[in-house]
Design an enzyme around this catalytic site. Structure first.
Site, PDB file in Angstrom:
ATOM      1  N   ALA A  83      33.378  37.599 101.065  1.00 47.40           N
ATOM      2  CA  ALA A  83      34.285  38.388 100.126  1.00 47.40           C
ATOM      3  C   ALA A  83      34.768  37.913  98.894  1.00 47.40           C
ATOM      4  CB  ALA A  83      35.494  39.152 100.864  1.00 47.40           C
ATOM      5  N   GLU A 150      37.929  31.783 107.037  1.00 50.16           N
ATOM      6  CA  GLU A 150      39.175  32.709 106.636  1.00 50.16           C
ATOM      7  C   GLU A 150      40.460  32.118 106.931  1.00 50.16           C
ATOM      8  OE1 GLU A 150      36.671  33.587 108.281  1.00 50.16           O
ATOM      9  OE2 GLU A 150      35.863  35.788 107.471  1.00 50.16           O
TER      10      GLU A 150
HETATM   11  N1  CAA Z   1      34.640  34.513  96.348  1.00 49.07           N
HETATM   12  C1  CAA Z   1      34.746  34.335  95.174  1.00 49.07           C
HETATM   13  N2  CAA Z   1      33.941  32.938  94.485  1.00 49.07           N
HETATM   14  C2  CAA Z   1      33.157  32.363  95.213  1.00 49.07           C
HETATM   15  C3  CAA Z   1      33.056  32.374  96.436  1.00 49.07           C
HETATM   16  C4  CAA Z   1      33.877  33.687  97.085  1.00 49.07           C
HETATM   17  N3  CAA Z   1      33.764  33.993  98.452  1.00 49.07           N
HETATM   18  N4  CAA Z   1      32.261  31.494  96.869  1.00 49.07           N
HETATM   19  C5  CAA Z   1      31.903  30.944  96.042  1.00 49.07           C
HETATM   20  N5  CAA Z   1      32.422  31.273  94.794  1.00 49.07           N
HETATM   21  C6  CAA Z   1      32.304  30.880  93.322  1.00 49.07           C
HETATM   22  C7  CAA Z   1      32.964  29.522  93.257  1.00 49.07           C
HETATM   23  O1  CAA Z   1      34.282  29.859  92.934  1.00 49.07           O
HETATM   24  C8  CAA Z   1      32.242  28.951  91.969  1.00 49.07           C
HETATM   25  O2  CAA Z   1      32.807  29.585  90.897  1.00 49.07           O
HETATM   26  P1  CAA Z   1      32.753  29.087  89.506  1.00 49.07           P
HETATM   27  O3  CAA Z   1      31.332  28.784  89.259  1.00 49.07           O
HETATM   28  O4  CAA Z   1      33.443  29.931  88.449  1.00 49.07           O
HETATM   29  O5  CAA Z   1      33.780  27.555  89.541  1.00 49.07           O
HETATM   30  C9  CAA Z   1      30.749  29.453  92.486  1.00 49.07           C
HETATM   31  O6  CAA Z   1      31.059  30.625  93.224  1.00 49.07           O
HETATM   32  C10 CAA Z   1      29.884  28.188  92.815  1.00 49.07           C
HETATM   33  O7  CAA Z   1      30.686  27.743  94.010  1.00 49.07           O
HETATM   34  P2  CAA Z   1      30.778  26.246  94.344  1.00 49.07           P
HETATM   35  O8  CAA Z   1      31.219  25.639  93.106  1.00 49.07           O
HETATM   36  O9  CAA Z   1      31.847  25.934  95.350  1.00 49.07           O
HETATM   37  O10 CAA Z   1      29.562  25.769  95.031  1.00 49.07           O
HETATM   38  P3  CAA Z   1      29.518  24.859  96.017  1.00 49.07           P
HETATM   39  O11 CAA Z   1      27.929  24.680  96.369  1.00 49.07           O
HETATM   40  O12 CAA Z   1      30.070  23.639  95.910  1.00 49.07           O
HETATM   41  O13 CAA Z   1      30.183  25.371  97.420  1.00 49.07           O
HETATM   42  C11 CAA Z   1      30.469  27.266  98.896  1.00 49.07           C
HETATM   43  C12 CAA Z   1      29.420  26.769  97.748  1.00 49.07           C
HETATM   44  C13 CAA Z   1      30.364  26.341 100.229  1.00 49.07           C
HETATM   45  C14 CAA Z   1      29.830  28.668  99.226  1.00 49.07           C
HETATM   46  C15 CAA Z   1      31.780  27.413  98.181  1.00 49.07           C
HETATM   47  O14 CAA Z   1      31.785  27.927  97.168  1.00 49.07           O
HETATM   48  C16 CAA Z   1      32.773  28.019  99.202  1.00 49.07           C
HETATM   49  O15 CAA Z   1      33.316  27.439 100.351  1.00 49.07           O
HETATM   50  N6  CAA Z   1      33.293  29.378  99.064  1.00 49.07           N
HETATM   51  C17 CAA Z   1      34.031  30.115  99.765  1.00 49.07           C
HETATM   52  C18 CAA Z   1      33.630  30.335 101.050  1.00 49.07           C
HETATM   53  C19 CAA Z   1      34.422  31.485 101.887  1.00 49.07           C
HETATM   54  O16 CAA Z   1      35.509  31.030 102.012  1.00 49.07           O
HETATM   55  N7  CAA Z   1      34.102  32.464 102.257  1.00 49.07           N
HETATM   56  C20 CAA Z   1      34.933  33.557 102.995  1.00 49.07           C
HETATM   57  C21 CAA Z   1      35.481  34.568 102.106  1.00 49.07           C
HETATM   58  S1  CAA Z   1      36.868  35.732 102.740  1.00 49.07           S
HETATM   59  C22 CAA Z   1      36.164  36.566 103.508  1.00 49.07           C
HETATM   60  O17 CAA Z   1      34.874  36.610 103.510  1.00 49.07           O
HETATM   61  C23 CAA Z   1      36.984  37.573 104.239  1.00 49.07           C
HETATM   62  C24 CAA Z   1      36.282  38.607 105.394  1.00 49.07           C
HETATM   63  O18 CAA Z   1      36.119  38.381 106.591  1.00 49.07           O
HETATM   64  C25 CAA Z   1      35.448  39.717 104.872  1.00 49.07           C
END
Ligand code: CAA
Length: 277
Positions: A83, A150
């Protein structure tokens, strides 16, 4: 979740949908079909779309008689990263509770009656991992990264992860992953029974899923629908009720044309020509 899909209509009766949170270069030639999905045609017969209307697309494919199975996949870097954290961060309890946030997309996929396979490459995190868990068969590559991170955001899985993951891998392992938020690999996903197969490369993973989808699409839709239904019932019912449920559905299939077609073809040593009735 911000992601995008690739629709791949096929004469062999399956469709592939691909998701990723990063944009691909798109032709927008066919972008008028959905309000929130961008459709493009990177090569003949292939269309790229944005994820926002995934549920609508799946419902549409479920109703499409030419489609027998659906493949959900993403880019090599990400299946889906969950999300949108930026969108969620200022939401209050009242906001998410009143809008029943997440409910609509996490309740639609389990209602799709056609088999959905996910081909997971790259990140499948949070809602992305839960999305894969909602599908019927998961294929992944060894570089896939699954996780329910999460807890590290101060919340918990919200789209079924705590329930589906725990049923597959057991309480202790699920606690280990969900309480720490640590990721696990595609190799572990296969070893623990989360993924049916783990491939060496992203391309092999997608090809493998398309191959399996093609095989399923070549079978009786009536029998495939019944098979999906009874396997899913095993997740809800005790063994005795489940076996009784299975028997009733089995008996019911003797009212289908495909049961006659399939068994007659076997006796005549012919290939069955399914009526899907
Ligand atoms: N929401 C919003 N933005 C996100 C995102 C997310 N879930 N995942 C990645 N992005 C964005 C980053 O903020 C970044 O944005 P900017 O370019 O503006 O800085 C862009 O996507 C690229 O991400 P990274 O620079 O971090 O790329 P990376 O290759 O170093 O890492 C990743 C990739 C491992 C996916 C990392 O971005 C990450 O850990 N993302 C979060 C994953 C996460 O926590 N997901 C769970 C969300 S909560 C949920 O899903 C609730 C539920 O149960 C329904």
């Amino acid at each position: 979740m911000a992601a995008r899909c690739m629709l791949r209509p096929s004469t062999s009766g399956y469709v592939s949908l691909s998701l990723s949170f990063r944009r691909h270069p798109l032709s927008t030639a066919a972008s008028t079909q959905y309000e929130n999905i961008l459709l493009g045609t990177p090569k003949p017969g292939v269309a790229l779309t944005l994820f926002k209307e995934l549920n609508n697309a799946l419902k549409h494919l479920d109703d499409d008689n030419t489609v027998g199975a659906i493949v959900l996949t993403g880019s090599e870097k990400a299946f889906a990263a969950g999300a949108d954290i930026k969108e969620m961060k200022n939401q209050t309890f009242s906001d998410v509770s009143n809008s029943n946030f997440i409910a609509s997309w996490s309740s639609t996929i389990p209602c799709i009656r056609k088999p959905i396979l996910s081909a997971v490459n790259g990140h499948a995190l949070g809602g992305g991992c839960e999305l894969a868990l909602m599908t019927d068969i998961i294929y992944c590559s060894s570089t896939a990264t699954f996780g329910q991170p999460e807890i590290k955001l101060g919340v918990i899985p919200g789209a079924g992860g705590s329930q589906r993951l725990t049923r597959i891998i057991g309480k202790s392992k699920a606690m280990d992953l969900i309480l720490t938020g640590r990721n696990f690999s595609g190799i572990e996903a296969e070893k623990w029974g989360i993924a049916a197969k783990c491939f060496d490369s992203a391309q092999a993973c997608v090809d493998g899923a398309l191959d399996t989808a093609g095989r399923i699409a070549g079978l009786s839709r009536v029998a495939v629908r019944a098979a999906k239904e009874i396997v899913n019932k095993s997740q809800d019912l005790g063994i005795r009720e489940g076996v009784e449920y299975e028997r009733k559905v089995f008996h019911g299939l003797f009212g289908s044309r495909d049961q006659k077609i399939g068994m007659e073809a076997f006796v005549k040593k012919e290939k069955p020509q399914w009526a899907h009735e």
